[in-house]
Scaffold this motif. Structure first.
Motif, PDB file in Angstrom:
ATOM      1  N   LYS A  10       0.871  -1.337  -0.109  1.00 34.12           N
ATOM      2  CA  LYS A  10      -0.003  -0.018  -0.084  1.00 34.12           C
ATOM      3  C   LYS A  10       0.917   1.141   0.177  1.00 34.12           C
ATOM      4  CE  LYS A  10      -3.837  -1.956   2.621  1.00 34.12           C
ATOM      5  NZ  LYS A  10      -4.523  -1.903   3.660  1.00 34.12           N
ATOM      6  N   VAL A  11       1.947   1.171   0.685  1.00 31.92           N
ATOM      7  CA  VAL A  11       2.748   2.263   0.841  1.00 31.92           C
ATOM      8  C   VAL A  11       3.713   2.640  -0.642  1.00 31.92           C
ATOM      9  CG1 VAL A  11       4.717   3.637   1.606  1.00 31.92           C
ATOM     10  CG2 VAL A  11       3.272   2.555   3.395  1.00 31.92           C
ATOM     11  N   ARG A  18       5.689 -10.514  -5.957  1.00 32.08           N
ATOM     12  CA  ARG A  18       5.778 -12.024  -5.947  1.00 32.08           C
ATOM     13  C   ARG A  18       4.802 -12.746  -6.801  1.00 32.08           C
ATOM     14  NH1 ARG A  18       3.661 -14.034  -0.188  1.00 32.08           N
ATOM     15  NH2 ARG A  18       2.293 -12.075   0.146  1.00 32.08           N
ATOM     16  N   GLN A  65       0.294  -9.010 -10.160  1.00 33.03           N
ATOM     17  CA  GLN A  65       0.727  -7.711  -9.497  1.00 33.03           C
ATOM     18  C   GLN A  65       1.633  -6.983 -10.570  1.00 33.03           C
ATOM     19  OE1 GLN A  65       2.469  -9.435  -6.015  1.00 33.03           O
ATOM     20  NE2 GLN A  65       0.925  -8.936  -4.802  1.00 33.03           N
ATOM     21  N   ASP A  84      10.082 -13.534  -4.669  1.00 25.82           N
ATOM     22  CA  ASP A  84       9.325 -13.848  -3.507  1.00 25.82           C
ATOM     23  C   ASP A  84      10.383 -14.181  -2.187  1.00 25.82           C
ATOM     24  OD1 ASP A  84       7.982 -15.337  -1.453  1.00 25.82           O
ATOM     25  OD2 ASP A  84       6.865 -16.504  -2.798  1.00 25.82           O
ATOM     26  N   ILE A  85      10.185 -12.997  -1.687  1.00 27.35           N
ATOM     27  CA  ILE A  85      11.290 -12.937  -0.532  1.00 27.35           C
ATOM     28  C   ILE A  85      11.341 -14.207   0.312  1.00 27.35           C
ATOM     29  CG2 ILE A  85      11.607 -11.583   1.739  1.00 27.35           C
ATOM     30  CD1 ILE A  85      10.200  -9.185   0.369  1.00 27.35           C
ATOM     31  N   GLU A  86      10.027 -14.702   0.450  1.00 31.33           N
ATOM     32  CA  GLU A  86      10.446 -16.105   1.293  1.00 31.33           C
ATOM     33  C   GLU A  86      10.839 -17.287   0.844  1.00 31.33           C
ATOM     34  OE1 GLU A  86       6.209 -16.153   3.627  1.00 31.33           O
ATOM     35  OE2 GLU A  86       6.198 -14.804   2.017  1.00 31.33           O
ATOM     36  N   ALA A 101       8.490  -3.876   2.229  1.00 26.55           N
ATOM     37  CA  ALA A 101       7.850  -4.999   2.310  1.00 26.55           C
ATOM     38  C   ALA A 101       7.558  -5.399   3.881  1.00 26.55           C
ATOM     39  CB  ALA A 101       8.830  -6.128   1.770  1.00 26.55           C
ATOM     40  N   ARG A 117       6.480 -15.182   9.347  1.00 25.62           N
ATOM     41  CA  ARG A 117       6.631 -14.195   8.250  1.00 25.62           C
ATOM     42  C   ARG A 117       7.337 -12.869   8.703  1.00 25.62           C
ATOM     43  NH1 ARG A 117       2.301 -12.788   4.949  1.00 25.62           N
ATOM     44  NH2 ARG A 117       3.909 -12.577   3.301  1.00 25.62           N
ATOM     45  N   TYR A 126       7.118  -9.012  15.410  1.00 21.62           N
ATOM     46  CA  TYR A 126       7.123  -7.883  14.383  1.00 21.62           C
ATOM     47  C   TYR A 126       8.115  -6.795  15.024  1.00 21.62           C
ATOM     48  CZ  TYR A 126       5.390  -3.752  11.950  1.00 21.62           C
ATOM     49  OH  TYR A 126       5.531  -2.536  11.132  1.00 21.62           O
ATOM     50  N   LYS A 157      11.822  -5.821  13.317  1.00 21.37           N
ATOM     51  CA  LYS A 157      11.901  -4.542  12.817  1.00 21.37           C
ATOM     52  C   LYS A 157      13.262  -3.976  13.570  1.00 21.37           C
ATOM     53  CE  LYS A 157       8.473  -3.578   9.595  1.00 21.37           C
ATOM     54  NZ  LYS A 157       8.898  -3.736   8.507  1.00 21.37           N
ATOM     55  N   ARG A 206      -0.749   6.646   4.412  1.00 24.81           N
ATOM     56  CA  ARG A 206       0.153   5.875   3.946  1.00 24.81           C
ATOM     57  C   ARG A 206       0.871   6.867   2.691  1.00 24.81           C
ATOM     58  NH1 ARG A 206      -2.865   1.422   5.676  1.00 24.81           N
ATOM     59  NH2 ARG A 206      -1.444  -0.070   6.169  1.00 24.81           N
TER      60      ARG A 206
END
Ligand code: NAP
Length: 226
Positions: free
Chosen positions: A19-20, A40, A44, A59-61, A82, A92, A139, A143, A187
């Motif tokens: 969204k950002v 990913r 998109q 795909d980061i994961e 992300a 995640r 989380y 961060k 945002r």
């Protein structure tokens, strides 16, 4: 420093369908930048391509640092926006927020990309209260450690730590600083701050909370950086 400086021209956004990121895209395009959102899912990519971006798939994961090299090749700056999202998945936070940051930093170093803007969150250096949920604790930890890795890197970084994000229309007015009261912020206003700091040398190796405020974005950035 209230004027836009010349800055990086080709900018990758990790979490480029977020969204950002979607609010950042038109601001950078309006500045004649080439924007490379990393996403990913092919749908998109198609959607963002139609808006003028040059998306690449990651795909980061599932990715290791080696997978970031081709998708970041040729860019001048990276915005990390992300996040594991609000799905309540502890793992995640570690794989996307933290793992994604570490891999992006490593790839930037490898490719010689110097400019890096990290979208973090306000208050993450404070220990979360003992009764907060495991997801929130994960989380905050992700961060906090991510930002530490950014600060320890050799990159030309800026860390932005927004308060709670809103989908409201942007106001064009914000506040940047240290240990601010966590006034929610749209945002769109966060995106405007990212666009404002990207070209500004005075924002290198600086970390700010970013909250709702009363100063025009460029002025808020200039004051914080002075
Ligand atoms: N929510 C808040 O109040 C708040 C407050 C302060 C800071 N922040 C931080 O601000 C940042 C941006 O927020 P936002 O609202 O723009 O978040 P968002 O809309 O959830 O965007 C995050 C993006 O990360 C992507 N992502 C997740 N897992 C991925 C994977 N495995 N591979 C590739 N991409 C992946 C998502 O992709 P998909 O679209 O495919 O899921 C999504 O596009 C986040 O880091 C968030 O933690 C949030």
């Amino acid at each position: 420093m209230t004027e836009r400086a010349a800055g990086p021209r080709t900018i990758a956004i990790v979490g480029g369908a977020g969204k950002v990121a979607r609010r950042l895209l038109p601001l950078l395009l309006a500045d004649d930048c080439t924007v490379v959102p990393l996403v990913r899912r092919p749908e998109q990519a198609s959607e963002l391509e139609a808006l003028g971006a040059e998306p690449r798939l990651l795909d980061i994961e599932r990715a290791g640092v080696v997978d970031y090299l081709p998708v970041l090749d040729g860019v001048d700056a990276v915005v990390f926006a992300a996040g594991g999202g609000p799905d309540g998945n502890v793992e995640r936070k570690r794989t996307v927020d933290l793992g994604g940051t570490l891999a992006t930093l490593a790839a930037c170093a490898e490719l010689g990309i110097r400019r890096y803007v990290q979208v973090s969150a306000i208050g993450v250096d404070q220990p979360p209260s003992a009764d907060s949920s495991p997801v929130w604790q994960a989380y905050v930890a992700a961060k906090k450690v991510s930002d530490l890795a950014v600060r320890r890197s050799e990159l030309d970084w800026t860390i932005l730590r927004p308060a709670a994000l809103l989908d409201d229309e942007p106001t064009g007015h914000v506040q940047l600083g240290v240990d601010l009261e966590p006034a929610p912020i749209s945002r769109g206003d966060v995106a405007a701050v990212i666009a404002a700091v990207l070209p500004q040398p005075a924002t290198l190796r600086r970390q700010w909370d970013v909250v709702g405020g009363v100063l025009p974005v460029l002025e808020a950035v200039a004051r914080a950086a002075s």
